[in-house]
Design a protein around this motif. Structure first.
Motif, PDB file in Angstrom:
ATOM      1  N   MET A 168      41.204  37.277  38.959  1.00 30.11           N
ATOM      2  CA  MET A 168      41.606  38.306  38.800  1.00 30.11           C
ATOM      3  C   MET A 168      41.499  39.352  39.277  1.00 30.11           C
ATOM      4  O   MET A 168      42.428  39.957  40.154  1.00 30.11           O
ATOM      5  CB  MET A 168      42.356  38.042  37.190  1.00 30.11           C
ATOM      6  N   VAL A 169      40.288  39.544  38.920  1.00 27.40           N
ATOM      7  CA  VAL A 169      40.628  41.247  39.414  1.00 27.40           C
ATOM      8  C   VAL A 169      39.782  41.516  41.434  1.00 27.40           C
ATOM      9  O   VAL A 169      40.672  42.757  41.528  1.00 27.40           O
ATOM     10  CB  VAL A 169      39.367  41.818  39.053  1.00 27.40           C
ATOM     11  N   ALA A 170      39.870  40.675  41.693  1.00 24.96           N
ATOM     12  CA  ALA A 170      39.408  40.340  43.338  1.00 24.96           C
ATOM     13  C   ALA A 170      40.735  40.459  43.491  1.00 24.96           C
ATOM     14  O   ALA A 170      41.258  41.297  44.806  1.00 24.96           O
ATOM     15  CB  ALA A 170      39.171  39.323  43.598  1.00 24.96           C
ATOM     16  N   SER A 171      42.341  40.138  43.021  1.00 25.72           N
ATOM     17  CA  SER A 171      43.834  40.176  43.578  1.00 25.72           C
ATOM     18  C   SER A 171      43.887  41.549  43.230  1.00 25.72           C
ATOM     19  O   SER A 171      44.661  41.726  44.346  1.00 25.72           O
ATOM     20  CB  SER A 171      44.194  38.862  42.498  1.00 25.72           C
ATOM     21  N   LEU A 172      43.563  42.173  42.288  1.00 26.39           N
ATOM     22  CA  LEU A 172      44.314  43.245  42.062  1.00 26.39           C
ATOM     23  C   LEU A 172      43.555  44.110  42.912  1.00 26.39           C
ATOM     24  O   LEU A 172      44.767  45.290  43.892  1.00 26.39           O
ATOM     25  CB  LEU A 172      43.460  43.622  40.068  1.00 26.39           C
ATOM     26  N   GLU A 173      42.001  43.509  43.428  1.00 25.81           N
ATOM     27  CA  GLU A 173      41.946  45.304  44.084  1.00 25.81           C
ATOM     28  C   GLU A 173      42.478  45.178  45.047  1.00 25.81           C
ATOM     29  O   GLU A 173      42.787  45.771  46.481  1.00 25.81           O
ATOM     30  CB  GLU A 173      40.047  44.587  44.614  1.00 25.81           C
ATOM     31  N   LYS A 174      42.716  43.402  46.191  1.00 31.98           N
ATOM     32  CA  LYS A 174      43.086  43.515  46.835  1.00 31.98           C
ATOM     33  C   LYS A 174      44.773  44.101  47.308  1.00 31.98           C
ATOM     34  O   LYS A 174      45.639  44.327  48.889  1.00 31.98           O
ATOM     35  CB  LYS A 174      43.481  41.345  47.188  1.00 31.98           C
ATOM     36  N   ARG A 175      45.812  43.337  46.316  1.00 28.80           N
ATOM     37  CA  ARG A 175      46.926  44.244  46.090  1.00 28.80           C
ATOM     38  C   ARG A 175      46.964  45.707  46.136  1.00 28.80           C
ATOM     39  O   ARG A 175      47.624  46.278  46.304  1.00 28.80           O
ATOM     40  CB  ARG A 175      47.543  43.946  44.577  1.00 28.80           C
ATOM     41  N   PHE A 176      46.172  46.965  45.277  1.00 28.54           N
ATOM     42  CA  PHE A 176      45.551  48.399  44.892  1.00 28.54           C
ATOM     43  C   PHE A 176      45.496  48.571  46.308  1.00 28.54           C
ATOM     44  O   PHE A 176      45.202  49.671  46.797  1.00 28.54           O
ATOM     45  CB  PHE A 176      45.582  48.225  43.844  1.00 28.54           C
ATOM     46  N   GLY A 177      43.962  48.094  47.203  1.00 27.51           N
ATOM     47  CA  GLY A 177      43.636  48.177  48.515  1.00 27.51           C
ATOM     48  C   GLY A 177      42.670  49.010  47.974  1.00 27.51           C
ATOM     49  O   GLY A 177      42.245  50.397  48.417  1.00 27.51           O
ATOM     50  N   ARG A 178      41.662  48.877  46.672  1.00 24.58           N
ATOM     51  CA  ARG A 178      40.826  49.666  46.548  1.00 24.58           C
ATOM     52  C   ARG A 178      40.105  48.221  45.617  1.00 24.58           C
ATOM     53  O   ARG A 178      40.264  47.889  44.823  1.00 24.58           O
ATOM     54  CB  ARG A 178      41.044  51.041  46.379  1.00 24.58           C
ATOM     55  N   LYS A 179      39.117  49.302  45.238  1.00 22.73           N
ATOM     56  CA  LYS A 179      37.954  49.377  44.296  1.00 22.73           C
ATOM     57  C   LYS A 179      38.169  49.356  42.973  1.00 22.73           C
ATOM     58  O   LYS A 179      38.696  50.504  42.609  1.00 22.73           O
ATOM     59  CB  LYS A 179      36.396  49.450  44.730  1.00 22.73           C
ATOM     60  N   LEU A 180      37.960  48.491  41.841  1.00 21.98           N
ATOM     61  CA  LEU A 180      38.551  49.367  41.073  1.00 21.98           C
ATOM     62  C   LEU A 180      37.256  49.121  39.507  1.00 21.98           C
ATOM     63  O   LEU A 180      36.626  48.076  39.344  1.00 21.98           O
ATOM     64  CB  LEU A 180      40.064  47.970  40.390  1.00 21.98           C
ATOM     65  N   ASN A 181      37.473  49.577  38.622  1.00 19.15           N
ATOM     66  CA  ASN A 181      36.823  49.544  37.867  1.00 19.15           C
ATOM     67  C   ASN A 181      37.476  49.257  35.891  1.00 19.15           C
ATOM     68  O   ASN A 181      38.591  50.252  35.638  1.00 19.15           O
ATOM     69  CB  ASN A 181      36.268  51.469  37.179  1.00 19.15           C
ATOM     70  N   VAL A 182      37.549  48.301  35.901  1.00 21.58           N
ATOM     71  CA  VAL A 182      38.048  47.264  35.137  1.00 21.58           C
ATOM     72  C   VAL A 182      37.697  47.380  33.797  1.00 21.58           C
ATOM     73  O   VAL A 182      36.625  47.458  33.441  1.00 21.58           O
ATOM     74  CB  VAL A 182      38.212  45.502  35.801  1.00 21.58           C
ATOM     75  N   SER A 183      38.628  47.294  32.338  1.00 25.21           N
ATOM     76  CA  SER A 183      38.397  48.291  31.540  1.00 25.21           C
ATOM     77  C   SER A 183      39.420  47.111  31.068  1.00 25.21           C
ATOM     78  O   SER A 183      40.435  47.304  31.185  1.00 25.21           O
ATOM     79  CB  SER A 183      38.350  49.407  31.364  1.00 25.21           C
ATOM     80  N   VAL A 184      39.371  45.490  29.661  1.00 26.17           N
ATOM     81  CA  VAL A 184      40.974  45.108  29.081  1.00 26.17           C
ATOM     82  C   VAL A 184      40.690  45.540  27.645  1.00 26.17           C
ATOM     83  O   VAL A 184      39.529  46.187  27.417  1.00 26.17           O
ATOM     84  CB  VAL A 184      39.926  43.533  29.217  1.00 26.17           C
ATOM     85  N   VAL A 185      42.131  45.188  27.676  1.00 22.52           N
ATOM     86  CA  VAL A 185      41.833  46.035  26.022  1.00 22.52           C
ATOM     87  C   VAL A 185      43.273  44.548  25.679  1.00 22.52           C
ATOM     88  O   VAL A 185      43.755  44.769  26.538  1.00 22.52           O
ATOM     89  CB  VAL A 185      42.368  47.229  26.165  1.00 22.52           C
ATOM     90  N   VAL A 186      42.893  44.069  24.655  1.00 21.05           N
ATOM     91  CA  VAL A 186      44.324  42.958  24.496  1.00 21.05           C
ATOM     92  C   VAL A 186      44.416  43.866  23.461  1.00 21.05           C
ATOM     93  O   VAL A 186      44.204  44.747  22.666  1.00 21.05           O
ATOM     94  CB  VAL A 186      42.906  42.197  23.163  1.00 21.05           C
ATOM     95  N   ASP A 187      46.462  43.854  24.032  1.00 22.75           N
ATOM     96  CA  ASP A 187      47.519  44.193  22.804  1.00 22.75           C
ATOM     97  C   ASP A 187      48.463  42.980  22.304  1.00 22.75           C
ATOM     98  O   ASP A 187      48.782  42.160  23.726  1.00 22.75           O
ATOM     99  CB  ASP A 187      48.167  45.174  23.908  1.00 22.75           C
ATOM    100  N   ALA A 188      48.448  42.829  21.237  1.00 20.95           N
ATOM    101  CA  ALA A 188      49.112  42.221  20.644  1.00 20.95           C
ATOM    102  C   ALA A 188      50.553  41.355  21.146  1.00 20.95           C
ATOM    103  O   ALA A 188      51.640  41.105  20.751  1.00 20.95           O
ATOM    104  CB  ALA A 188      49.087  41.595  19.566  1.00 20.95           C
TER     105      ALA A 188
END
Length: 53
Positions: free
Chosen positions: A1-21
């Motif tokens: 998923m991270v690779a797909s998002l980096e491709k979509r936004f065109g840059r390297k992303l620093n990912v932070s995951v937060v669960v929101d019910a």
């Protein structure tokens, strides 16, 4: 998923995951000032707006 998002936004992303019910399901991605919201909560809100228009 991270690779797909980096491709979509065109840059390297620093990912932070937060669960929101409250999202019920799906994903909400915030990159800078851009928001990609595919959550069930957002879809329900879109339907509510469309039906009340």
């Amino acid at each position: 998923m991270v690779a797909s998002l980096e491709k979509r936004f065109g840059r390297k992303l620093n990912v932070s995951v937060v669960v929101d019910a409250s999202l019920i399901g799906g994903v909400r991605v915030v990159v800078g000032d851009e928001v990609l919201d595919t959550s069930v909560q957002a879809r329900l809100e879109q339907m509510k707006v469309a039906l009340s228009a």
